[in-house]
Design an enzyme around this catalytic site. Structure first.
Site, mmCIF file in Angstrom:
data_model
loop_
_atom_site.group_PDB
_atom_site.id
_atom_site.type_symbol
_atom_site.label_atom_id
_atom_site.label_comp_id
_atom_site.label_asym_id
_atom_site.label_seq_id
_atom_site.Cartn_x
_atom_site.Cartn_y
_atom_site.Cartn_z
ATOM 1 N N ASN A 1 0.827 -1.219 0.000
ATOM 2 C CA ASN A 1 0.000 0.000 0.000
ATOM 3 C C ASN A 1 0.855 1.262 0.000
ATOM 4 O O ASN A 1 0.584 2.205 -0.742
ATOM 5 C CB ASN A 1 -0.950 -0.002 1.201
ATOM 6 C CG ASN A 1 -1.886 -1.201 1.172
ATOM 7 O OD1 ASN A 1 -1.941 -1.927 0.172
ATOM 8 N ND2 ASN A 1 -2.599 -1.433 2.257
ATOM 9 N N SER B 1 -7.182 13.287 -48.390
ATOM 10 C CA SER B 1 -8.403 12.483 -48.363
ATOM 11 C C SER B 1 -8.246 11.307 -49.319
ATOM 12 O O SER B 1 -7.621 11.431 -50.371
ATOM 13 C CB SER B 1 -9.579 13.350 -48.804
ATOM 14 O OG SER B 1 -10.640 12.540 -49.270
ATOM 15 N N LYS C 1 -8.160 17.649 -51.335
ATOM 16 C CA LYS C 1 -8.150 17.957 -49.909
ATOM 17 C C LYS C 1 -6.765 17.997 -49.285
ATOM 18 O O LYS C 1 -5.885 17.215 -49.614
ATOM 19 C CB LYS C 1 -8.995 16.921 -49.124
ATOM 20 C CG LYS C 1 -10.468 16.991 -49.373
ATOM 21 C CD LYS C 1 -11.121 18.309 -48.973
ATOM 22 C CE LYS C 1 -11.078 18.549 -47.480
ATOM 23 N NZ LYS C 1 -11.928 17.607 -46.735
#
Ligand code: ARG
Length: 466
Positions: free
Chosen positions: A116, A283, A289
């Site tokens: 812990n 694209s 694009k």
């Protein structure tokens, strides 16, 4: 039941049978917490050194532990270490490997320690490094903004509110706004680091330990500024992780706002910025694009980082003191936030080097939209017209321009004087965008002098000599 069937776990003493395979698979964290190995080993080195200094390990045992840990670390570095899921997590993988290698001394390492406080330690050591690394990355972006602000010093663009043209500003002023945002992010991380840098080791499971340990020695060996004050708080505390991820989320939000502006500005409606081909993608269907995908991804990734913050906060809500296994779920959101913000900062620093502002287009955008209307109102204020009244007069003049399809500077003096006799021929100075920008000399304003001062201060911070 034969002894072979009993649990073989490091914690298996009280168990009468082996763990179900499904339980092992469901509860193991080694697939992701193995990335903490360096910190786990550093923590063990310091812990062992302290144990030996306090009579809990002999010199020979300490040497065996340190040598064993070094070997294990090197094996992991080289990718030769075999992580085992049945050993659950990074702590037990390393402890078991050590015990296998050096025998009884290895089994003494876990005295006065619990997983812990060990995991809290590992995470704090890791996050401390990440604060430093993010500060470096932020500095790369901040430097990029100072360079752009220097390159475009003196060029004009429209400033916006509500995404409507509002008042003309210097491009550098706009860029230095981002410098400020990322400077605050840097401060926030350094502040967060202070609270991270308090050593949790020695809280043990939750109540501290009766063994004679020296928490301060461990803290000093690991470069912490102090030790945590309450063992119960320590074993269940993840504030530091939430705070860190919150800093990350804020960085990513700032990156996302920048990305949004770049996406808009790169579009033909604005045409304010050209992003180099090498930083755009195309694209698969539309041959014409050229897309600003990097900016879009940076914007999109803000969802992940905010999501990590929400995950952590939701994880902590309602957890009773002290440690609960739920806390193991903190690792993945923390790691994802670190990875996402680090990668985004690095790519944005590069992106800034691949931008070109289309200054003619930005300047000509300041010529439409009555951008000096506030200047005209301020002009009337200086002629003793109350501001509210001046606002109304200018509003009516703008309405008149809209009807005629002209801009303020295109009106004749006589036309303007119909709205207010206070207007004289010196009005044309305040109607120019350059005059408007130059007039904004208040601290933090967009006049060239103020922006030069701000740029100078920014360059000083970045160690850029001029
Ligand atoms: N893998 C655990 C975690 O990440 C380590 C601590 C486990 N402690 C325990 N008592 N089971 O939180």
């Amino acid at each position: 039941m034969s002894s072979e069937q009993k649990s073989s776990k490091l914690w298996g003493g009280r168990f009468g049978e082996a763990t179900a395979a499904s339980v092992e698979a469901f509860s193991a964290s080694i697939d992701y917490d193995s990335r903490l190995y360096r910190y786990d080993i550093a923590g063990s080195r310091a812990h062992a050194t302290m144990l030996a200094a306090n009579g809990l390990l002999s010199r020979d045992e300490l040497k065996a532990i340190i040598d064993g840990l070094t070997q294990i670390e090197q094996e992991i570095d080289r990718g030769q270490f075999e992580f085992r899921q049945d050993l659950e997590d990074i702590h037990m993988n390393i402890e078991k490997a050590l015990a296998d290698r050096i025998g009884p001394a290895g089994a003494k390492l876990h005295s006065a320690r619990s997983r812990n406080d060990q995991i809290a330690l590992d995470l704090k050591l890791y996050l401390r490094d990440q604060c430093d690394s993010l500060v470096q990355l932020l500095d790369g972006v901040r430097r990029g903004f100072t360079q752009l602000a220097r390159a475009y010093l003196g060029d004009l663009m429209p400033g916006y509110t509500h995404m409507q043209r509002a008042q003309p500003v210097l491009i550098s002023h706009h860029l230095l706004a981002y410098f400020e945002m990322f400077s605050r992010d840097r401060e926030r991380l350094l502040d967060c680091r202070k609270r991270i840098n308090i050593c949790p080791l020695g809280a043990a499971a939750l109540a501290g330990t009766g063994l004679p340990i020296d928490r301060e020695q461990v803290a000093e060996l690991l470069g912490f500024d102090g030790v945590t004050a309450n063992s119960m708080d320590t074993s269940g505390d993840r504030d530091f992780a939430i705070e860190f991820v919150s800093c990350c989320a804020q960085v990513q939000l700032h990156l996302s706002r920048l990305a949004e502006e770049l996406v808009l500005w790169a579009g033909s409606e604005f045409g304010f910025v050209t992003i180099a081909d090498r930083f755009c993608t195309g694209s698969s269907i539309m041959p014409q694009k050229k897309n600003p995908d990097i900016a879009e991804l940076v914007r999109g990734k803000s969802g992940r980082v905010v999501g990590s913050l929400v995950t952590l906060m939701t994880l902590m809500k309602g957890l009773p003191l002290t440690y609960n296994r739920d806390l193991q779920e903190d690792k993945e959101p923390v790691f994802d936030a670190v990875d996402t913000v680090s990668a985004s900062l690095a790519i944005v620093a590069e992106l800034l080097d691949n931008l070109q502002f289309n200054t003619d287009r930005m300047r000509s955008a300041t010529q439409r939209g009555f951008m000096t209307a506030t200047d005209l109102a301020d002009y009337l204020v200086l002629k003793d017209v109350p501001f509210r009244e001046a606002h109304g007069i200018v509003g009516r003049i703008v309405g008149y321009c809209i009807e005629r399809g002209c801009e303020l500077g295109e009106l004749k003096l006589a036309e303007m004087r119909k709205f207010s006799p206070a207007i004289a021929k010196d009005v044309y100075e305040v109607l120019s965008v350059d005059g408007s920008v130059e007039s904004r000399i208040s601290i933090g304003g967009t006049s060239l002098q103020r922006v030069e001062e701000a740029l100078h201060a920014a360059e000083n911070q970045m160690g850029i000599a001029r």
